[in-house]
Design an enzyme around this catalytic site. Structure first.
Site, PDB file in Angstrom:
ATOM      1  N   HIS A 127       3.239  25.296  -6.843  1.00 57.69           N
ATOM      2  CA  HIS A 127       2.324  26.316  -6.322  1.00 57.69           C
ATOM      3  C   HIS A 127       1.521  25.725  -5.172  1.00 57.69           C
ATOM      4  O   HIS A 127       1.015  24.609  -5.289  1.00 57.69           O
ATOM      5  CB  HIS A 127       1.380  26.785  -7.434  1.00 57.69           C
ATOM      6  N   ARG A 140      -4.882  34.114  -1.267  1.00 55.28           N
ATOM      7  CA  ARG A 140      -4.177  34.349   0.004  1.00 55.28           C
ATOM      8  C   ARG A 140      -3.775  35.807   0.126  1.00 55.28           C
ATOM      9  O   ARG A 140      -3.825  36.382   1.202  1.00 55.28           O
ATOM     10  CB  ARG A 140      -2.952  33.440   0.112  1.00 55.28           C
TER      11      ARG A 140
END
Ligand SMILES: Cc1cc2nc3c(=O)[nH]c(=O)nc-3n(C[C@H](O)[C@H](O)[C@H](O)COP(=O)(O)OP(=O)(O)OC[C@H]3O[C@@H](n4cnc5c(N)ncnc54)[C@H](O)[C@@H]3O)c2cc1C
Ligand code: FES
Lengths: 252, 660
Positions: free
Chosen positions: B257, B273
């Site tokens: 990740h 994000r």
């Protein structure tokens, strides 16, 4: 224009030696008696109690029992008394503690060994007793291919605010009533009922809820000392919910 | 020997295990769930971000449907997924969301009117129609064409897990907490239960079941830095491997990740994000557009994580005493948004870094996050080699994620797989196949073997430390079998892990106390984990191409010609030191979406000879204006027959009026 705050650079100095006084007892072992055991450990940067206890287990005492799952303050597994205060220890930084750290298992729950207690069975018992699920007669008839029922966006957020409880047990450990009355459902239980009471999908009436918590084992057992509210690691509005449910149950 | 009998045994009390058990129970069978921890503490609780389902009820989801979700999933998988399974999944995900809503999950809802959001670093105003007010809304996640990730503020997994757990209690399902399955009982390629260790008393118990399901989650803890919970050690996958019969699929497909906080490795969600957060380097330069001009920070995870590491290698990382990292900037999202929708992120920053993300940057670096591989099953969730053994959730390689899974597709998979596999297990229990004709001595044999394995750790001639071996394994995996892989380092890692595995046979446990014995627990687990680490490493070494999260510096291209296949690992003989690997080809001529470019990441893959042929067939069907989208789909790749009837229906949506 964007600047990096100096404090954001991870600090590099740390020279303390920490002393841990840890409660030890293994009820499965007939030869074990409750005692305090001492360990010393050099502190490192950003050390949490999770890191410290694992270090002690790996390098000093492989038999030391404690529970961690998420190690991120999310799952509620790791509550202990840290210098007397119920805390989620995976997110407790040693830098915020004095040189001497006393660790005890959370009171109010069955001891498994050392710092490990059975909050899980307790919480499951509470859930079964209070039936902490949506009671809706039409559940089985819902056609899952059809558009979902609408819900007021604010209502959804409000429900989540009460659902944030991670059942860590800190409120039970901090509660004088719970320590005296084993049947008391604790702030955790009262908050659960508040959550389902708020939820339009749950068809239970005020009377149904009264039967679950309208007693000395429920809202009326609370002495409003509110240790729960102070100790909740998720900052749930427990005092407010208890007061609210009390009023609701009393005016029924 | 204490023995417990049940129709079905579900090993694992996370989302996948709980939902599977509910399905079985509803068909009238007894079921017992085993879990290392209280089910509500399972790692599913940690999913902050959200769950993908193509409800298409927010403006930015307009036009979304199963087809779009399917294409995103297959591209995300770099064509490694089983396309029929992905189809079953996308058709069931909206139903799963709606079922969860009826069980109490307080999904965030569409709010009519104008909202300001951050897209690509800029403030944009979205206008939601009145007709959609109160329907389930969605946020943006990486690798998706539409905003499809449904969420509950910052605690999606928590709310889902609590609702499903509560539902399991409502349905009076038996749950045995703090019980660990450490061996499967089987004979003649038929599984009939498990030998289980009581983690409180240390006692061994045998559970005899007609059908057994493994839903034990991922195995991230074979790595040093992982976003996974401490308990994600993969023992479920390991006991399947140790049968010598069941197969593990694609164990080299490990996801990293992009945004784990540095150095602790705790995850901050992709929602950062998705909601508009940016990645910055040491010069506070936003570097992702340099590499991915189109998707930028929101390319798939494998691609973003790789570019981050490339950027650090170029010397653009921020230096710290623990090594280099980059910054995640969410300040631009504003205090109110962070305090409500990203509160968990704020807490993590506060407690573990001592910073306030409203005002400060978050130090991040990619860390191990998800295991795409696992117990290989058919679309029914059953092992194709060991009858009576099923698997669901992250523990399984059902295979809807191939070599990279999309954010939000995993919690969705757990519940969808639970819905489907629960039904399929009930079907199995109804059939003649459920009869058990195994001698009573079989369970005893496995019980004795397990007891003697545990005893072996007290052999006075042994001297190895379980904790030390665990550390060494994790170091090797993180440094040599990480984001960038190469023949030389992988060969070296395989040799080191093999030696370590031999050493693990000589582990000495000091503590003899009865009851919970954490050292003994580590000892038997690390031996099993090493087998998984060997599967991952050998699989990575042999796969001479790059696909999804598996990236070989010495073979940087995807190679469909030679490697459009699934790795299958077995361990047929306990005496062997490494797994056997063989490969299952994926048939392009049966694919609905033949291999191509993902829309992000590298463009220069090597095509398979069948790709062009199949593409022409597919194009012909797609251009047939006489067919609607469902008919086209059915012509290209029939899959509905694989779904239980109740999940076959088309999903209804409230349409947007103004457009098209
Ligand atoms: C930090 C983090 C954030 C994430 N966020 C998202 C997200 O936003 N969206 C998304 O889609 N996915 C997300 N994921 C992935 C997703 O959460 C997991 O893949 C998913 O929850 C796994 O569910 P599961 O039911 O398969 O396993 P788990 O929830 O891991 O449950 C495993 C269960 O098995 C039990 N168990 C394990 N071994 C044994 C054994 N030997 N015997 C008995 N019981 C055993 C455990 O006690 C546990 O109950 C995230 C993952 C992480 C690490
Ligand atoms: S280990 Fe999960 S809250 Fe501490």
């Amino acid at each position: 224009m964007k600047t990096v705050n100096k404090q954001q650079i991870i600090p590099t100095t740390s020279a303390r030696t920490l002393t841990f006084n840890i409660f030890r007892h293994n009820p499965s072992d007939p030869s074990s008696t409750p005692r305090m055991q001492h360990y010393q450990l050099a502190e490192t940067d950003t050390m949490t109690l999770f890191i410290a206890l694992n270090d002690i287990r790996e390098n000093q005492d492989p038999s030391l029992a404690f529970d961690y799952v998420c190690r991120a303050g999310i799952c509620g597994s790791c509550a202990m008394l840290v210098n007397g205060k119920p805390s989620l220890t995976c997110r407790t930084l040693t830098k915020d503690l004095p040189d001497v750290i006393n660790l005890h298992p959370l009171p109010g729950f069955a001891l498994i060994a050392d710092l490990s207690v059975d909050t899980g069975q307790w919480m499951q018992g509470m859930s079964e007793r209070l039936e902490t699920w949506i009671h809706n007669q039409h559940l089985a008839e819902i056609d899952l291919s059809q558009v979902e029922e609408k819900m007021d966006p604010q209502k959804a957020r409000d429900i989540y605010e009460l659902e944030r409880c991670i059942e860590c047990g800190c409120c039970v450990a901090a509660c004088a009533t719970a320590q005296m009355n084993d049947n008391f459902i604790g702030a955790v239980g009262i908050n659960q009922i508040a959550r389902f009471e708020l939820d339009p999908r749950d068809e239970r009436s005020a009377k149904d809820f009264y039967q679950l918590i309208g007693s000395e084992d429920g809202v009326f057992g609370c002495m409003t000392l509110l240790g729960c509210d102070d100790m909740c690691p998720k900052d749930l509005p427990l005092a407010q919910q208890i007061a609210f449910m009390r009023r609701k149950m009393a005016t029924r | 020997m204490k023995t417990i009998y049940t129709d079905a045994l579900v090993i694992g009390g996370g989302l996948a295990g709980l939902r599977t058990a509910i399905g079985i129970k509803r068909q009238g069978f007894d079921v017992i769930i085993l879990s290392l921890v209280p089910p509500k503490r399972s790692h599913s609780a940690a999913a902050q971000g959200g769950m993908q389902a193509s409800l298409a009820h927010s403006v930015k989801g307009d036009g979304d449907n199963e087809d779009v979700h399917f294409a995103d999933t297959i591209k995300g998988s770099d064509w490694g997924a089983d396309q029929q399974v992905a189809r079953m999944f996308v058709n069931t995900a909206p139903k799963a969301i709606r079922e969860l809503a009826s069980w109490g999950v307080p999904w965030n809802r569409v709010e009519a009117g104008e909202h300001e959001v951050v897209i690509d670093g800029k403030n944009v105003v979205l206008n939601e129609p009145d007709s959609h007010h109160g329907l389930i809304t969605a946020r943006n996640f990486g690798g998706t064409k539409k905003w499809r990730t449904c969420y509950v503020s910052d605690g999606t997994g928590h709310s889902m897990l609590y609702s499903v757990s509560n539902q399991a209690l409502a349905e009076k399902i038996t749950i045995h907490q703090r019980m660990e399955a450490i061996c499967l009982i089987h004979e003649h390629n038929r599984c009939i239960g498990a030998i289980v260790r009581d983690l409180k008393s240390g006692e061994l118990v045998s559970y005899i079941s007609k059908a057994t399901c493994i839903a034990t989650g991922g195995f991230g803890r074979i790595y040093r830095t992982s976003t996974n919970a401490i308990i994600n050690e993969g023992i479920g996958a390991a006991i399947a491997l140790e049968t010598g019969v069941a197969e593990l699929g694609n164990m080299e497909a490990i996801q990293f990740h992009p945004t784990a906080i540095f150095p602790a490795g705790i995850l901050v969600t992709e929602g950062c994000r998705g909601d508009g957060g940016l990645l910055l380097d040491a010069d506070l330069h936003r570097f992702m557009p340099d590499y991915e001009p189109d998707k930028k920070e929101l390319a798939s995870r494998d691609v973003v994580a790789r570019w981050m590491e490339v950027h650090i290698r170029k010397g653009k990382g921020v230096k710290s005493r623990y090594g280099d990292h980059l910054w995640l900037d969410i300040r631009l999202l504003g205090e109110e948004h962070i305090n409500t929708s990203l509160r968990e992120v704020k807490e993590i920053c506060q407690y573990f870094l001592g910073i306030d993300p409203v005002k400060e940057l978050i130090p991040v670096r990619p860390a191990q996050h998800y295991s795409m591989g696992g117990i290989r099953t058919t679309p029914d969730g059953q092992s194709s080699t060991l009858s009576g053994l099923f698997a669901a959730g992250e523990a399984a390689c059902w295979d809807m994620h191939g070599f990279n899974r999309l954010g939000g597709n995993s919690v969705a998979e757990t519940v969808v797989a639970g819905m489907i596999v629960g039904e399929k297990m009930a079907e199995f229990l109804h059939s003649d196949a459920a009869d058990i004709n195994i001698s009573t001595g079989t369970a005893q044999k496995f019980y004795d073997a397990t007891a003697s394995r545990l005893n072996s750790f007290y052999n006075p001639e042994h001297h190895e430390s379980a904790f030390a071996i665990m550390k060494e394994m994790q170091e090797i995996m993180s440094s040599d079998v990480g984001i960038f892989r190469h023949k030389d380092t992988l060969t070296d890692a395989l040799a080191k892990l093999t030696t370590l595995y031999q050493r693990s046979k000589r582990i000495k446990v000091q503590s003899k106390a009865p009851g919970t014995n954490p050292e003994l627990t580590t000892a038997y687990r690390v031996q099993m984990m090493l087998k998984l680490a060997l599967c991952t490493t050998k699989g990575a070494l042999q796969r001479e191409e790059s696909r999804g999260a598996h990236f070989r510096e010495d073979f940087p291209n995807r190679n469909d010609e030679d490697w459009l296949s699934r790795t299958l690992a077995t361990w047929p003989n306990e005496a062997q030191q490494q797994p056997d690997l063989h490969y299952e080809a994926l048939d392009i001529m049966k694919m609905e979406l033949p291999p191509g470019w993902r829309g992000y990441g590298a463009k220069d893959h090597l095509d398979h000879a069948d790709t062009a042929k199949r593409q022409a067939q597919v194009d012909a069907v797609l251009q047939n204006d006489g067919l609607d989208r469902f008919e086209k789909q059915q012509q290209l790749m029939p899959y509905l027959h694989l779904l239980p009837e109740e999940f076959q229906a088309k999903n209804d949506r409230v349409k947007f009026k103004q457009q098209k």
